[in-house]
Design a protein around this motif. Structure first.
Motif, PDB file in Angstrom:
ATOM      1  N   ASP A   1      -5.173  -0.394 -17.835  1.00 17.59           N
ATOM      2  CA  ASP A   1      -5.841   0.714 -18.506  1.00 17.59           C
ATOM      3  C   ASP A   1      -7.358   0.605 -18.401  1.00 17.59           C
ATOM      4  OD1 ASP A   1      -6.440   2.881 -20.037  1.00 17.59           O
ATOM      5  OD2 ASP A   1      -5.629   2.096 -21.891  1.00 17.59           O
ATOM      6  N   VAL A   2      -7.908   1.197 -17.347  1.00 19.81           N
ATOM      7  CA  VAL A   2      -9.356   1.324 -17.212  1.00 19.81           C
ATOM      8  C   VAL A   2      -9.686   2.753 -16.845  1.00 19.81           C
ATOM      9  CG1 VAL A   2      -9.849  -1.075 -16.583  1.00 19.81           C
ATOM     10  CG2 VAL A   2      -9.340   0.574 -14.807  1.00 19.81           C
ATOM     11  N   ASP A   3     -10.775   3.242 -17.386  1.00 15.95           N
ATOM     12  CA  ASP A   3     -11.292   4.563 -17.045  1.00 15.95           C
ATOM     13  C   ASP A   3     -10.205   5.635 -17.137  1.00 15.95           C
ATOM     14  OD1 ASP A   3     -13.870   3.436 -16.656  1.00 15.95           O
ATOM     15  OD2 ASP A   3     -13.221   2.747 -14.697  1.00 15.95           O
ATOM     16  N   THR A   4      -9.895   6.320 -16.063  1.00 15.68           N
ATOM     17  CA  THR A   4      -8.951   7.440 -16.127  1.00 15.68           C
ATOM     18  C   THR A   4      -7.491   7.011 -16.131  1.00 15.68           C
ATOM     19  OG1 THR A   4      -8.976   7.704 -13.734  1.00 15.68           O
ATOM     20  CG2 THR A   4     -10.535   9.033 -14.990  1.00 15.68           C
TER      21      THR A   4
ATOM     22  N   LEU B   1       0.866  -1.173   0.000  1.00 18.25           N
ATOM     23  CA  LEU B   1       0.000   0.000   0.000  1.00 18.25           C
ATOM     24  C   LEU B   1       0.904   1.223   0.000  1.00 18.25           C
ATOM     25  CD1 LEU B   1      -2.834   1.268   0.225  1.00 18.25           C
ATOM     26  CD2 LEU B   1      -2.575   1.121   2.717  1.00 18.25           C
ATOM     27  N   ILE B   2       0.680   2.123  -0.950  1.00 15.11           N
ATOM     28  CA  ILE B   2       1.515   3.308  -1.103  1.00 15.11           C
ATOM     29  C   ILE B   2       0.637   4.527  -0.821  1.00 15.11           C
ATOM     30  CG2 ILE B   2       2.985   4.600  -2.699  1.00 15.11           C
ATOM     31  CD1 ILE B   2       3.102   1.770  -4.269  1.00 15.11           C
ATOM     32  N   ILE B   3       1.063   5.332   0.134  1.00 24.24           N
ATOM     33  CA  ILE B   3       0.268   6.478   0.561  1.00 24.24           C
ATOM     34  C   ILE B   3       1.055   7.761   0.329  1.00 24.24           C
ATOM     35  CG2 ILE B   3      -0.886   7.593   2.519  1.00 24.24           C
ATOM     36  CD1 ILE B   3      -2.235   5.003   1.804  1.00 24.24           C
ATOM     37  N   ALA B   4       0.391   8.750  -0.270  1.00 22.46           N
ATOM     38  CA  ALA B   4       0.964  10.094  -0.380  1.00 22.46           C
ATOM     39  C   ALA B   4       0.422  10.897   0.790  1.00 22.46           C
ATOM     40  CB  ALA B   4       0.567  10.733  -1.702  1.00 22.46           C
ATOM     41  N   HIS B   5       1.325  11.481   1.568  1.00 25.86           N
ATOM     42  CA  HIS B   5       0.957  12.270   2.744  1.00 25.86           C
ATOM     43  C   HIS B   5       1.291  13.733   2.500  1.00 25.86           C
ATOM     44  CE1 HIS B   5       0.372   8.854   5.550  1.00 25.86           C
ATOM     45  NE2 HIS B   5       1.331   8.285   4.862  1.00 25.86           N
ATOM     46  N   ASP B   6       0.397  14.602   2.917  1.00 25.53           N
ATOM     47  CA  ASP B   6       0.658  16.041   2.953  1.00 25.53           C
ATOM     48  C   ASP B   6       0.732  16.395   4.435  1.00 25.53           C
ATOM     49  OD1 ASP B   6       0.879  18.742   2.642  1.00 25.53           O
ATOM     50  OD2 ASP B   6      -1.088  19.039   1.731  1.00 25.53           O
ATOM     51  N   GLY B   7       1.939  16.465   4.959  1.00 26.43           N
ATOM     52  CA  GLY B   7       2.093  16.587   6.406  1.00 26.43           C
ATOM     53  C   GLY B   7       1.700  15.270   7.052  1.00 26.43           C
TER      54      GLY B   7
ATOM     55  N   ARG C   1       4.986   9.637  -8.664  1.00 21.19           N
ATOM     56  CA  ARG C   1       5.878   9.286  -7.565  1.00 21.19           C
ATOM     57  C   ARG C   1       5.434   7.989  -6.895  1.00 21.19           C
ATOM     58  NH1 ARG C   1       5.940  14.351  -4.041  1.00 21.19           N
ATOM     59  NH2 ARG C   1       7.211  13.054  -2.694  1.00 21.19           N
ATOM     60  N   MET C   2       4.116   7.789  -6.779  1.00 23.15           N
ATOM     61  CA  MET C   2       3.632   6.531  -6.202  1.00 23.15           C
ATOM     62  C   MET C   2       3.943   5.366  -7.138  1.00 23.15           C
ATOM     63  SD  MET C   2       0.089   7.435  -4.163  1.00 23.15           S
ATOM     64  CE  MET C   2      -0.843   7.839  -5.621  1.00 23.15           C
ATOM     65  N   LEU C   3       3.814   5.591  -8.449  1.00 23.13           N
ATOM     66  CA  LEU C   3       4.151   4.558  -9.428  1.00 23.13           C
ATOM     67  C   LEU C   3       5.616   4.153  -9.297  1.00 23.13           C
ATOM     68  CD1 LEU C   3       3.499   2.807 -11.906  1.00 23.13           C
ATOM     69  CD2 LEU C   3       3.909   4.826 -13.328  1.00 23.13           C
TER      70      LEU C   3
ATOM     71  N   VAL D   1      -9.261  14.340  -7.550  1.00 24.01           N
ATOM     72  CA  VAL D   1      -9.174  15.336  -8.622  1.00 24.01           C
ATOM     73  C   VAL D   1      -8.388  16.569  -8.170  1.00 24.01           C
ATOM     74  CG1 VAL D   1     -10.537  16.861 -10.109  1.00 24.01           C
ATOM     75  CG2 VAL D   1     -11.290  14.514  -9.706  1.00 24.01           C
ATOM     76  N   ARG D   2      -8.623  17.051  -6.979  1.00 27.10           N
ATOM     77  CA  ARG D   2      -7.960  18.279  -6.506  1.00 27.10           C
ATOM     78  C   ARG D   2      -6.457  18.120  -6.343  1.00 27.10           C
ATOM     79  NH1 ARG D   2      -9.846  15.642  -2.267  1.00 27.10           N
ATOM     80  NH2 ARG D   2      -8.608  15.514  -0.368  1.00 27.10           N
ATOM     81  N   MET D   3      -5.959  16.876  -6.298  1.00 25.39           N
ATOM     82  CA  MET D   3      -4.532  16.626  -6.098  1.00 25.39           C
ATOM     83  C   MET D   3      -3.819  16.197  -7.384  1.00 25.39           C
ATOM     84  SD  MET D   3      -4.214  17.419  -2.965  1.00 25.39           S
ATOM     85  CE  MET D   3      -2.510  16.980  -2.738  1.00 25.39           C
ATOM     86  N   ARG D   4      -4.549  16.096  -8.485  1.00 23.46           N
ATOM     87  CA  ARG D   4      -3.948  15.620  -9.738  1.00 23.46           C
ATOM     88  C   ARG D   4      -3.096  16.693 -10.401  1.00 23.46           C
ATOM     89  NH1 ARG D   4      -9.212  12.269 -11.829  1.00 23.46           N
ATOM     90  NH2 ARG D   4      -9.199  10.859 -10.058  1.00 23.46           N
ATOM     91  N   ARG D   5      -2.258  16.223 -11.324  1.00 23.61           N
ATOM     92  CA  ARG D   5      -1.363  17.085 -12.108  1.00 23.61           C
ATOM     93  C   ARG D   5      -0.288  17.726 -11.235  1.00 23.61           C
ATOM     94  NH1 ARG D   5      -1.182  15.244 -16.431  1.00 23.61           N
ATOM     95  NH2 ARG D   5      -0.235  17.113 -17.217  1.00 23.61           N
TER      96      ARG D   5
END
Length: 143
Positions: A116-119, A60-66, A100-102, A90-94
């Protein structure tokens, strides 16, 4: 927003805690389809997470903001293929978080198949990949 960092949990040896679990359960394609712009999908990433917890396997890979989780991914083996799925709200994309998680997932399980599904097709193409590619760390665009 403070600096986002990536943390990887080996589910066979550690539990990231209830707050991380709750974040993942509440933030996935099953719960955010309208914002993601598609109406189909049955939460494959959430189903995979539940299976990984139940069988105590995968990463499990988690991106943390603080101290707060802002995105998550799972890297796992399925029928002898290395797979990667991610959910970035959506608000965290781009912002490079998914990429980085990949990279963190590739470090743990090696080459992964493009799922490759959906987005996700847009995400993999943004990283310079197509459905016919297998991902290696060298194929990713430089961030």
């Amino acid at each position: 927003m403070s600096r986002v960092y990536i943390k990887t949990y080996d589910l066979s040896t550690s539990d990231p805690g209830q707050s991380v679990r709750n974040f993942c359960y509440r933030n996935n394609f099953s719960t955010s389809r309208k914002a993601d712009g598609f109406g189909n999908g049955d939460g494959l990433i959430r189903s995979q997470l539940l299976e990984s917890y139940r069988e105590k396997k995968d990463y499990l890979i988690i991106a943390h903001d603080g101290t707060k989780p802002v995105a998550w991914a799972i890297a796992y083996k399925d029928d002898n293929k290395s797979m990667f799925q991610a959910y970035v709200p959506v608000r965290m994309r781009r912002k490079g978080i998914g990429s980085r998680m990949l990279k963190a997932g590739i470090k743990k399980i090696g080459r992964v198949e493009v799922y490759d599904v959906d987005t996700s097709g847009q995400f993999f193409r943004a990283n310079g990949l197509t459905a016919s590619c297998r991902i290696t760390g060298r194929r990713l665009k430089k961030s």
